[in-house]
Design an enzyme around this catalytic site. Structure first.
Site, PDB file in Angstrom:
ATOM      1  N   LYS A 109       0.821  -1.209   0.000  1.00 22.34           N
ATOM      2  CA  LYS A 109       0.000   0.000   0.000  1.00 22.34           C
ATOM      3  C   LYS A 109       0.855   1.260   0.000  1.00 22.34           C
ATOM      4  O   LYS A 109       0.504   2.254  -0.628  1.00 22.34           O
ATOM      5  CB  LYS A 109      -0.964  -0.007   1.186  1.00 22.34           C
ATOM      6  CG  LYS A 109      -2.056  -1.052   1.023  1.00 22.34           C
ATOM      7  CD  LYS A 109      -3.324  -0.698   1.775  1.00 22.34           C
ATOM      8  CE  LYS A 109      -4.430  -1.671   1.410  1.00 22.34           C
ATOM      9  NZ  LYS A 109      -5.564  -1.616   2.338  1.00 22.34           N
ATOM     10  N   LYS A 196      -6.635 -11.075 -10.390  1.00 22.16           N
ATOM     11  CA  LYS A 196      -7.800 -11.293  -9.542  1.00 22.16           C
ATOM     12  C   LYS A 196      -8.747 -10.101  -9.672  1.00 22.16           C
ATOM     13  O   LYS A 196      -8.295  -8.968  -9.815  1.00 22.16           O
ATOM     14  CB  LYS A 196      -7.301 -11.400  -8.089  1.00 22.16           C
ATOM     15  CG  LYS A 196      -8.227 -12.158  -7.168  1.00 22.16           C
ATOM     16  CD  LYS A 196      -7.564 -12.355  -5.803  1.00 22.16           C
ATOM     17  CE  LYS A 196      -8.401 -11.681  -4.735  1.00 22.16           C
ATOM     18  NZ  LYS A 196      -7.891 -11.805  -3.384  1.00 22.16           N
ATOM     19  N   LYS A 199     -11.368  -4.049  -7.108  1.00 21.62           N
ATOM     20  CA  LYS A 199     -11.854  -2.705  -7.356  1.00 21.62           C
ATOM     21  C   LYS A 199     -10.705  -1.745  -7.664  1.00 21.62           C
ATOM     22  O   LYS A 199     -10.840  -0.834  -8.466  1.00 21.62           O
ATOM     23  CB  LYS A 199     -12.627  -2.207  -6.135  1.00 21.62           C
ATOM     24  CG  LYS A 199     -13.376  -0.955  -6.466  1.00 21.62           C
ATOM     25  CD  LYS A 199     -14.200  -0.394  -5.362  1.00 21.62           C
ATOM     26  CE  LYS A 199     -14.725   0.957  -5.853  1.00 21.62           C
ATOM     27  NZ  LYS A 199     -15.328   1.748  -4.826  1.00 21.62           N
TER      28      LYS A 199
END
Ligand code: TRP
Length: 330
Positions: A109, A196, A199
């Protein structure tokens, strides 16, 4: 009855990957275990966000989960149970800086943020995120935590934190939560079936469970089937993904007959796509109906979730009373 706990971030959408990979399983577990499911708004504050949108998305996720069959009494909003944050603080004092630094999700992240802007703000909250997750789990004495493989490291950290707490305070207080890895279908992005469904990849890459029928049909119609790098004698990932969706929807008759066509070389992708869209639309129809009903009683449903959160909060308060005693708070 054993305790099951899991949580989901209020991202604003619930896509079919989330549904088949997690929520469907959560619904089924309710028959066998004492289940507690949270919409974790505190977690969503760790990345840049908009306050009004956070609140809106939190309620949206609550309504989606209810529509899918999560029982009201099992559902809470994390922000309505501030004890999570108090326990997070206490646990952060038995968590080492080094073990948080090793968390791959934190590294990913951070990288994501810095790719967009090299001077990006990386919050201490993002760093402490796994401790808050440990608090979510330990506060309800969860025996089992249904999660995807991507959360394995966080689960292991939760166990280490429980162990260190017990050791440090000389008491077998927290039980060690175990992950529950149920076999769930892995749904891929229709636009890039090498990845995968997610969003964060962008709009084309996920199918919202509550989309209009038209949109679902369009998205399936434009799903990538052959990527041009086909391996001789092997089904391409895009085609496999469509079959997987049909199977996940439980439409085995369509699955078997299309698979027979594939084997004999007679499969038309247009037929496969139509069957996939039909299966999805049929699955989703009752969810959408329920969502409409819930939305028609929005204020009453919100009051019920505040109430279920308050009842669940009592369990969290009980844990905190004992923990405060153990760690020496007045
Ligand atoms: N970190 C989890 C995710 O991103 C969400 C989460 C927060 C969670 N707290 C939890 C999952 C507690 C299981 C248990 O998917």
């Amino acid at each position: 009855m054993k305790n099951v706990l899991s949580c989901i971030q209020p991202t604003g959408d619930l896509h079919i990957g989330n549904y088949f990979g997690a929520v469907q399983n959560w619904v089924n577990l309710q028959d066998t275990y004492k289940c507690t499911y949270g919409v974790v708004d505190y977690h969503s504050m760790t990345m840049p966000y908009d306050p009004a949108l956070l609140r809106e998305n939190t309620w949206k996720m609550v309504f989606y989960l209810l529509s899918c069959g999560i029982k009201r009494e099992n559902l809470f909003i994390q922000g309505l149970v501030p004890e999570h944050v108090e326990l997070c603080w206490i646990l952060s004092c038995v968590t080492s800086y080094g073990e948080l630094q090793r968390m791959t999700q934190f590294k990913e992240k951070t990288q994501q943020l810095q790719e967009k802007d090299k001077d990006a703000f990386v919050s201490a909250g993002l760093f402490a995120y796994p401790v808050l997750q440990a608090a979510d789990i330990l506060i309800y004495r969860a025996d089992y935590v249904p999660v995807g493989k991507d959360q394995e490291q966080h689960l292991e950290l939760s166990r280490n934190i429980a162990q260190r707490f017990n050791h440090q305070f000389g008491k077998e207080y927290f039980i060690h939560p175990e992950p529950l890895f149920t076999e769930t279908p892995k749904i891929l992005s229709p636009a890039d079936p090498n990845k995968k469904m997610s969003k964060s990849l962008g709009e084309k890459h996920y199918i919202n469970l509550f989309s209009e029928e038209d949109r679902i049909r369009k998205q399936i119609k434009s799903a990538v089937t052959d990527t041009g790098e086909a391996v001789e004698g092997e089904m391409s990932p895009g085609v496999k993904n469509l079959f997987e969706i049909i199977r996940a929807c439980g439409n085995m008759a369509a699955y078997d007959s299309l698979m027979a066509d594939y084997t004999s070389g007679a499969l038309r992708y247009s037929a496969l796509k139509e069957a996939t869209a039909d299966a999805l639309v049929a699955l989703i129809h009752p969810f959408r109906e329920r969502l409409n009903e819930l939305n028609a009683n929005k204020t009453a449903i919100q009051a019920e979730i505040r109430e279920s959160s308050a009842v669940i909060r009592q369990r969290a308060q009980e844990t905190l009373r004992e923990v405060r005693e153990i760690v020496g708070l007045c």
